[in-house]
Design a protein around this motif. Sequence first.
Motif, PDB file in Angstrom:
ATOM      1  N   GLN A   7      26.025  -8.879  21.168  1.00 46.57           N
ATOM      2  CA  GLN A   7      25.123 -10.030  21.131  1.00 46.57           C
ATOM      3  C   GLN A   7      25.906 -11.337  21.090  1.00 46.57           C
ATOM      4  OE1 GLN A   7      21.749  -9.744  21.619  1.00 46.57           O
ATOM      5  NE2 GLN A   7      21.940 -11.949  21.904  1.00 46.57           N
ATOM      6  N   ASP A   8      27.049 -11.342  20.400  1.00 47.93           N
ATOM      7  CA  ASP A   8      27.885 -12.556  20.369  1.00 47.93           C
ATOM      8  C   ASP A   8      28.329 -12.953  21.771  1.00 47.93           C
ATOM      9  OD1 ASP A   8      27.669 -12.695  17.622  1.00 47.93           O
ATOM     10  OD2 ASP A   8      29.625 -11.790  17.242  1.00 47.93           O
ATOM     11  N   LEU A   9      28.695 -11.961  22.563  1.00 42.64           N
ATOM     12  CA  LEU A   9      29.133 -12.218  23.937  1.00 42.64           C
ATOM     13  C   LEU A   9      27.965 -12.749  24.774  1.00 42.64           C
ATOM     14  CD1 LEU A   9      31.715 -11.969  25.613  1.00 42.64           C
ATOM     15  CD2 LEU A   9      30.968  -9.683  26.259  1.00 42.64           C
ATOM     16  N   LEU A  10      26.797 -12.132  24.638  1.00 44.65           N
ATOM     17  CA  LEU A  10      25.618 -12.608  25.372  1.00 44.65           C
ATOM     18  C   LEU A  10      25.280 -14.040  24.959  1.00 44.65           C
ATOM     19  CD1 LEU A  10      23.363  -9.421  25.229  1.00 44.65           C
ATOM     20  CD2 LEU A  10      24.710 -10.239  27.164  1.00 44.65           C
ATOM     21  N   ILE A  41      24.190  -0.569  39.050  1.00 44.19           N
ATOM     22  CA  ILE A  41      25.032  -0.893  37.896  1.00 44.19           C
ATOM     23  C   ILE A  41      26.104   0.169  37.686  1.00 44.19           C
ATOM     24  CG2 ILE A  41      25.039  -1.183  35.392  1.00 44.19           C
ATOM     25  CD1 ILE A  41      22.224  -2.473  35.722  1.00 44.19           C
ATOM     26  N   LEU A  42      25.730   1.440  37.813  1.00 40.53           N
ATOM     27  CA  LEU A  42      26.708   2.521  37.620  1.00 40.53           C
ATOM     28  C   LEU A  42      27.818   2.459  38.664  1.00 40.53           C
ATOM     29  CD1 LEU A  42      24.379   5.487  36.606  1.00 40.53           C
ATOM     30  CD2 LEU A  42      25.957   4.201  35.140  1.00 40.53           C
ATOM     31  N   ASP A  43      27.476   2.141  39.906  1.00 36.25           N
ATOM     32  CA  ASP A  43      28.498   1.992  40.953  1.00 36.25           C
ATOM     33  C   ASP A  43      29.461   0.855  40.607  1.00 36.25           C
ATOM     34  OD1 ASP A  43      27.457   4.078  42.431  1.00 36.25           O
ATOM     35  OD2 ASP A  43      26.400   2.786  43.853  1.00 36.25           O
ATOM     36  N   PHE A  44      28.903  -0.253  40.166  1.00 34.85           N
ATOM     37  CA  PHE A  44      29.720  -1.408  39.790  1.00 34.85           C
ATOM     38  C   PHE A  44      30.605  -1.053  38.595  1.00 34.85           C
ATOM     39  CE2 PHE A  44      29.238  -6.345  39.455  1.00 34.85           C
ATOM     40  CZ  PHE A  44      30.573  -6.493  39.722  1.00 34.85           C
ATOM     41  N   LEU A  45      30.020  -0.410  37.583  1.00 38.10           N
ATOM     42  CA  LEU A  45      30.800  -0.004  36.402  1.00 38.10           C
ATOM     43  C   LEU A  45      31.928   0.946  36.765  1.00 38.10           C
ATOM     44  CD1 LEU A  45      27.978   0.484  33.765  1.00 38.10           C
ATOM     45  CD2 LEU A  45      29.848  -1.172  33.636  1.00 38.10           C
ATOM     46  N   ASN A  46      31.686   1.829  37.718  1.00 41.58           N
ATOM     47  CA  ASN A  46      32.727   2.758  38.150  1.00 41.58           C
ATOM     48  C   ASN A  46      33.941   1.991  38.682  1.00 41.58           C
ATOM     49  OD1 ASN A  46      33.710   5.491  38.815  1.00 41.58           O
ATOM     50  ND2 ASN A  46      33.560   4.729  40.920  1.00 41.58           N
ATOM     51  N   ASP A  47      33.702   0.987  39.511  1.00 40.04           N
ATOM     52  CA  ASP A  47      34.821   0.200  40.040  1.00 40.04           C
ATOM     53  C   ASP A  47      35.490  -0.628  38.944  1.00 40.04           C
ATOM     54  OD1 ASP A  47      34.590   1.268  42.533  1.00 40.04           O
ATOM     55  OD2 ASP A  47      33.954  -0.586  43.527  1.00 40.04           O
ATOM     56  N   ILE A  48      34.692  -1.170  38.024  1.00 38.10           N
ATOM     57  CA  ILE A  48      35.275  -1.917  36.899  1.00 38.10           C
ATOM     58  C   ILE A  48      36.168  -0.996  36.079  1.00 38.10           C
ATOM     59  CG2 ILE A  48      34.721  -3.023  34.692  1.00 38.10           C
ATOM     60  CD1 ILE A  48      32.234  -4.227  36.127  1.00 38.10           C
ATOM     61  N   PHE A  67      32.885 -18.960  38.691  1.00 41.08           N
ATOM     62  CA  PHE A  67      33.381 -18.550  37.383  1.00 41.08           C
ATOM     63  C   PHE A  67      34.336 -17.388  37.533  1.00 41.08           C
ATOM     64  CE2 PHE A  67      29.524 -15.973  37.826  1.00 41.08           C
ATOM     65  CZ  PHE A  67      29.925 -14.715  37.408  1.00 41.08           C
ATOM     66  N   THR A  68      35.172 -17.243  36.530  1.00 38.54           N
ATOM     67  CA  THR A  68      36.089 -16.119  36.391  1.00 38.54           C
ATOM     68  C   THR A  68      35.860 -15.568  34.995  1.00 38.54           C
ATOM     69  OG1 THR A  68      37.707 -17.152  37.861  1.00 38.54           O
ATOM     70  CG2 THR A  68      38.519 -15.421  36.396  1.00 38.54           C
ATOM     71  N   ILE A  69      35.726 -14.243  34.899  1.00 39.02           N
ATOM     72  CA  ILE A  69      35.465 -13.629  33.606  1.00 39.02           C
ATOM     73  C   ILE A  69      36.317 -12.366  33.481  1.00 39.02           C
ATOM     74  CG2 ILE A  69      33.448 -12.405  34.542  1.00 39.02           C
ATOM     75  CD1 ILE A  69      32.169 -12.619  31.741  1.00 39.02           C
ATOM     76  N   PRO A  70      36.914 -12.140  32.316  1.00 42.40           N
ATOM     77  CA  PRO A  70      37.670 -10.899  32.119  1.00 42.40           C
ATOM     78  C   PRO A  70      36.753  -9.686  32.319  1.00 42.40           C
ATOM     79  CG  PRO A  70      38.101 -12.435  30.322  1.00 42.40           C
ATOM     80  CD  PRO A  70      36.965 -13.006  31.116  1.00 42.40           C
ATOM     81  N   LEU A  71      37.275  -8.655  32.954  1.00 39.36           N
ATOM     82  CA  LEU A  71      36.467  -7.452  33.201  1.00 39.36           C
ATOM     83  C   LEU A  71      35.988  -6.790  31.919  1.00 39.36           C
ATOM     84  CD1 LEU A  71      38.157  -5.662  36.231  1.00 39.36           C
ATOM     85  CD2 LEU A  71      36.030  -6.956  36.166  1.00 39.36           C
ATOM     86  N   THR A  72      36.796  -6.869  30.868  1.00 46.12           N
ATOM     87  CA  THR A  72      36.362  -6.260  29.607  1.00 46.12           C
ATOM     88  C   THR A  72      35.082  -6.926  29.104  1.00 46.12           C
ATOM     89  OG1 THR A  72      37.877  -7.739  28.427  1.00 46.12           O
ATOM     90  CG2 THR A  72      38.655  -5.494  28.883  1.00 46.12           C
ATOM     91  N   GLU A  73      34.973  -8.224  29.268  1.00 46.20           N
ATOM     92  CA  GLU A  73      33.773  -8.944  28.833  1.00 46.20           C
ATOM     93  C   GLU A  73      32.605  -8.700  29.783  1.00 46.20           C
ATOM     94  OE1 GLU A  73      34.826 -13.058  28.252  1.00 46.20           O
ATOM     95  OE2 GLU A  73      35.952 -12.592  26.430  1.00 46.20           O
ATOM     96  N   ILE A  96      28.729  -7.041  29.108  1.00 48.05           N
ATOM     97  CA  ILE A  96      27.499  -7.722  29.519  1.00 48.05           C
ATOM     98  C   ILE A  96      26.697  -6.834  30.465  1.00 48.05           C
ATOM     99  CG2 ILE A  96      26.616  -9.683  30.848  1.00 48.05           C
ATOM    100  CD1 ILE A  96      29.050 -11.286  29.698  1.00 48.05           C
ATOM    101  N   LEU A  97      27.369  -6.215  31.421  1.00 55.24           N
ATOM    102  CA  LEU A  97      26.696  -5.342  32.385  1.00 55.24           C
ATOM    103  C   LEU A  97      26.077  -4.126  31.691  1.00 55.24           C
ATOM    104  CD1 LEU A  97      26.145  -5.212  35.434  1.00 55.24           C
ATOM    105  CD2 LEU A  97      28.278  -3.945  35.700  1.00 55.24           C
ATOM    106  N   LEU A  98      26.769  -3.572  30.707  1.00 58.39           N
ATOM    107  CA  LEU A  98      26.210  -2.453  29.943  1.00 58.39           C
ATOM    108  C   LEU A  98      24.977  -2.872  29.139  1.00 58.39           C
ATOM    109  CD1 LEU A  98      29.446  -0.661  28.708  1.00 58.39           C
ATOM    110  CD2 LEU A  98      27.697   0.307  30.220  1.00 58.39           C
ATOM    111  N   ALA A  99      24.994  -4.086  28.594  1.00 64.67           N
ATOM    112  CA  ALA A  99      23.824  -4.589  27.864  1.00 64.67           C
ATOM    113  C   ALA A  99      22.631  -4.747  28.801  1.00 64.67           C
ATOM    114  CB  ALA A  99      24.165  -5.915  27.191  1.00 64.67           C
TER     115      ALA A  99
END
Length: 124
Positions: free
Chosen positions: A2-5, A40-47, A99-105, A109-112
């Motif tokens: 939630q802090d990240l969101l 989302i799952l396809d995107f998460l797989n590449d991440i 924008f540029t965002i670290p993949l970990t972040e 967000i994508l999982l939320a």
Amino acid sequence: MQDLLNRFQINFYKDKGRPSIICHNDISRYLYVWRTEDMILDFLNDIDLCLSGKYEEIEDPWWDDGLIKLYGNLQPSYLQVFTSDKIDDKVILGKTPLFTIPLTEFRVILLAWKKFINESGFYK
């Protein structure tokens, strides 16, 4: 999570039962592109490939939606999102990323967003 969101001003809500995002910024607009669990799952797989040091195994690092003219480019540790225009049926990307965002972040967000979509039951 939630802090990240909150930090990125990302707010999920339901519009007539459909999961939606209040688009305060470009990250919110880009996130809204990914509206189904399969996408989302396809995107998460590449991440996950990027984060595990297997960037070269990604078939295509570009994750985009031509309708809203946002093009995301996966890099080994971050995601950059660009605007685009079409000139003579060719996509021309903006020179500077929105924008540029670290993949970990972005992954968190994508999982939320995926969780919110699943809990809504709208796309099942």
